[in-house]
Design a protein around this motif. Sequence first.
Motif, PDB file in Angstrom:
ATOM      1  N   VAL A 152       0.858  -1.198   0.000  1.00 13.11           N
ATOM      2  CA  VAL A 152       0.000   0.000   0.000  1.00 13.11           C
ATOM      3  C   VAL A 152       0.888   1.240   0.000  1.00 13.11           C
ATOM      4  O   VAL A 152       1.799   1.367   0.824  1.00 13.11           O
ATOM      5  CB  VAL A 152      -0.934   0.032   1.225  1.00 13.11           C
ATOM      6  N   ILE A 153       0.617   2.144  -0.938  1.00 13.38           N
ATOM      7  CA  ILE A 153       1.306   3.430  -1.024  1.00 13.38           C
ATOM      8  C   ILE A 153       0.258   4.512  -0.820  1.00 13.38           C
ATOM      9  O   ILE A 153      -0.627   4.701  -1.649  1.00 13.38           O
ATOM     10  CB  ILE A 153       2.002   3.596  -2.392  1.00 13.38           C
ATOM     11  N   ASP A 154       0.342   5.202   0.295  1.00  8.95           N
ATOM     12  CA  ASP A 154      -0.644   6.236   0.623  1.00  8.95           C
ATOM     13  C   ASP A 154      -0.138   7.592   0.154  1.00  8.95           C
ATOM     14  O   ASP A 154       0.762   8.181   0.757  1.00  8.95           O
ATOM     15  CB  ASP A 154      -0.917   6.249   2.125  1.00  8.95           C
ATOM     16  N   ALA A 155      -0.724   8.082  -0.932  1.00 10.81           N
ATOM     17  CA  ALA A 155      -0.390   9.400  -1.490  1.00 10.81           C
ATOM     18  C   ALA A 155      -1.601  10.320  -1.414  1.00 10.81           C
ATOM     19  O   ALA A 155      -1.844  11.126  -2.312  1.00 10.81           O
ATOM     20  CB  ALA A 155       0.084   9.250  -2.927  1.00 10.81           C
ATOM     21  N   SER A 156      -2.374  10.186  -0.336  1.00 12.34           N
ATOM     22  CA  SER A 156      -3.635  10.927  -0.225  1.00 12.34           C
ATOM     23  C   SER A 156      -3.451  12.371   0.200  1.00 12.34           C
ATOM     24  O   SER A 156      -4.418  13.139   0.252  1.00 12.34           O
ATOM     25  CB  SER A 156      -4.586  10.212   0.744  1.00 12.34           C
ATOM     26  N   GLY A 157      -2.230  12.769   0.539  1.00 12.56           N
ATOM     27  CA  GLY A 157      -1.973  14.162   0.870  1.00 12.56           C
ATOM     28  C   GLY A 157      -2.520  14.587   2.215  1.00 12.56           C
ATOM     29  O   GLY A 157      -2.868  13.755   3.072  1.00 12.56           O
ATOM     30  N   THR A 310      -2.907  28.096   7.999  1.00 10.39           N
ATOM     31  CA  THR A 310      -1.896  27.641   8.956  1.00 10.39           C
ATOM     32  C   THR A 310      -1.421  26.225   8.667  1.00 10.39           C
ATOM     33  O   THR A 310      -1.010  25.510   9.564  1.00 10.39           O
ATOM     34  CB  THR A 310      -2.458  27.715  10.386  1.00 10.39           C
ATOM     35  N   GLY A 311      -1.477  25.824   7.409  1.00  9.59           N
ATOM     36  CA  GLY A 311      -0.955  24.521   7.045  1.00  9.59           C
ATOM     37  C   GLY A 311      -1.995  23.422   7.075  1.00  9.59           C
ATOM     38  O   GLY A 311      -3.197  23.668   7.259  1.00  9.59           O
ATOM     39  N   PHE A 312      -1.505  22.180   6.933  1.00  9.71           N
ATOM     40  CA  PHE A 312      -2.378  21.013   6.841  1.00  9.71           C
ATOM     41  C   PHE A 312      -1.795  19.862   7.651  1.00  9.71           C
ATOM     42  O   PHE A 312      -0.615  19.890   8.016  1.00  9.71           O
ATOM     43  CB  PHE A 312      -2.545  20.602   5.370  1.00  9.71           C
ATOM     44  N   ARG A 313      -2.632  18.864   7.903  1.00 11.04           N
ATOM     45  CA  ARG A 313      -2.235  17.731   8.733  1.00 11.04           C
ATOM     46  C   ARG A 313      -2.612  16.424   8.049  1.00 11.04           C
ATOM     47  O   ARG A 313      -3.594  16.375   7.310  1.00 11.04           O
ATOM     48  CB  ARG A 313      -2.943  17.813  10.087  1.00 11.04           C
ATOM     49  N   PRO A 314      -1.871  15.354   8.306  1.00 13.38           N
ATOM     50  CA  PRO A 314      -2.216  14.078   7.684  1.00 13.38           C
ATOM     51  C   PRO A 314      -3.430  13.429   8.349  1.00 13.38           C
ATOM     52  O   PRO A 314      -3.589  13.501   9.567  1.00 13.38           O
ATOM     53  CB  PRO A 314      -0.964  13.228   7.910  1.00 13.38           C
ATOM     54  N   ASP A 315      -4.283  12.829   7.537  1.00 17.57           N
ATOM     55  CA  ASP A 315      -5.398  12.043   8.063  1.00 17.57           C
ATOM     56  C   ASP A 315      -4.915  10.607   8.222  1.00 17.57           C
ATOM     57  O   ASP A 315      -4.714   9.890   7.237  1.00 17.57           O
ATOM     58  CB  ASP A 315      -6.590  12.102   7.099  1.00 17.57           C
ATOM     59  N   LEU A 316      -4.702  10.196   9.457  1.00 20.15           N
ATOM     60  CA  LEU A 316      -4.191   8.854   9.748  1.00 20.15           C
ATOM     61  C   LEU A 316      -5.283   7.913  10.229  1.00 20.15           C
ATOM     62  O   LEU A 316      -5.010   6.760  10.556  1.00 20.15           O
ATOM     63  CB  LEU A 316      -3.082   8.948  10.805  1.00 20.15           C
ATOM     64  N   GLY A 374       4.040  14.733   7.087  1.00 14.77           N
ATOM     65  CA  GLY A 374       3.242  14.982   8.279  1.00 14.77           C
ATOM     66  C   GLY A 374       2.874  16.442   8.396  1.00 14.77           C
ATOM     67  O   GLY A 374       2.237  17.005   7.523  1.00 14.77           O
ATOM     68  N   ARG A 375       3.315  17.067   9.472  1.00 18.30           N
ATOM     69  CA  ARG A 375       3.020  18.491   9.696  1.00 18.30           C
ATOM     70  C   ARG A 375       4.142  19.413   9.235  1.00 18.30           C
ATOM     71  O   ARG A 375       4.042  20.625   9.394  1.00 18.30           O
ATOM     72  CB  ARG A 375       2.736  18.740  11.168  1.00 18.30           C
TER      73      ARG A 375
END
Length: 452
Positions: A152-157, A310-316, A374-375
């Motif tokens: 699995v390669i997670d490139a969901s941004g 203020t940026g973005f965060r990964p959905d884990l 990540g952040r």
Amino acid sequence: MTAIDAIELPVVVIGAGPVGLAAAAHLVNRGLNPLVLEAGDAAGATVRDWAHVKLFSTWDEVIDPVAEELLTAKGWQRPDGAAFPTGGDWAEAYLQPLAEALGDRVRLGTTVSGVSRAGRDRVVDADRDDQPFTVHAVTTDGAELRVLARAVIDASGTWSKPGPAGGNGLHALGERAHAARITYRVPDLRDPETRSRYAGKRTAVVGSGASAFTTLVGLADLAKNEPGTHALWILRRGVNSSTYGGGSADQLPARGALGLAAKAAVDAGHADAVTGFRVAEIQANADGTLTLIAEDGSRTGPLDEVITLTGFRPDLSFLNELRLDLDGRLQAPVNLAPLIDPNAHSCGTVYPHGAKELTHGEKDVYLVGMKSYGRAPTFLAMTGYEQVRSIAAALAGDYEAAERVELTLPETGVCGGSGLFDAPIEEEASCCGAPETLQIETIGLSSGPARN
């Protein structure tokens, strides 16, 4: 399941953005079978959300070489390599044709809801690495899917999880209550409806990176034709010699020019910088305006709108049953985090990296692209292309190629908060020391009650 059976399973790639589609192209080039699952209804769905924003990189720097080979074989016409595309250009002229070239390997309208090992939750050790992955997804018509995968390669941004206005990483008090007056995206001021939202209004812009620069410049242009249009630029830190980027020293010239344009907007009086302001509360006034209140109790004047960048965060959340080795601060792979940590890394480039830095305790699962950071606020498309080149080589068993570095990044010539990136993905970051503080007037604050 035998080893042969596992090899015949697809490599599931999550996300049909620039890095996800590049991953699929590299997997095809290696004789592997990718299956790209994209939640949106078109390739590059999140890129299309900022279609109006121009990239800092040229076409030459945002086209993956292996993807280009695949496209050229289909008769694709390459754009002018020296030109700077917008997000919309990137999606229409490159990502969409690439998805079409990959054919039925790309499934649109399919949202991944969970990933695990077949028959194993994250607690179970027995024969774990021998089990395929099971990927659960839901289509736009409500159908549930289960796909077995060898990797699995997670490139969901990270686009789906923008950072809040609150200075402590949480939503400020009142931020959700006043959501109708707050946006977390760079507004498209070419759109008449959007222009009317900000024309003649007083708008707070929270953030210190390129998205904030783009917005300040846009609002300044709007102010030239719409009297009363004004921006209050909210910065969590002070203004210093790197606040506006590297200017002519930046080896991404378009980014340097943007920083200078933002400075010009402030110098011309179209925006006022408010420094050292960490938002704690967003309060409504009797006249319908809003007031931002800082942690130290200081307040802005009345505002009509708030733009939070203020940026973005990964959905884990959908990876919860996997054993990911993530840095506790950045939520990036632990081997990558020291290379990209904005609290410590030196200025200039991030060392090119690949499968080795992106591995986890869970074998054959990778976070790539912006999600791998990540952040951390700094990212270039070409960094993602190098990541997936290395990962595809590793999955094909070509470990020498996987460890080889085939990328040279441009140095920024900049120390500060913008970092390296192609699109609006930044947060306020620190870097190498404390530059000299610039003198700038801080206005629009009071220690008393909000004006009504």
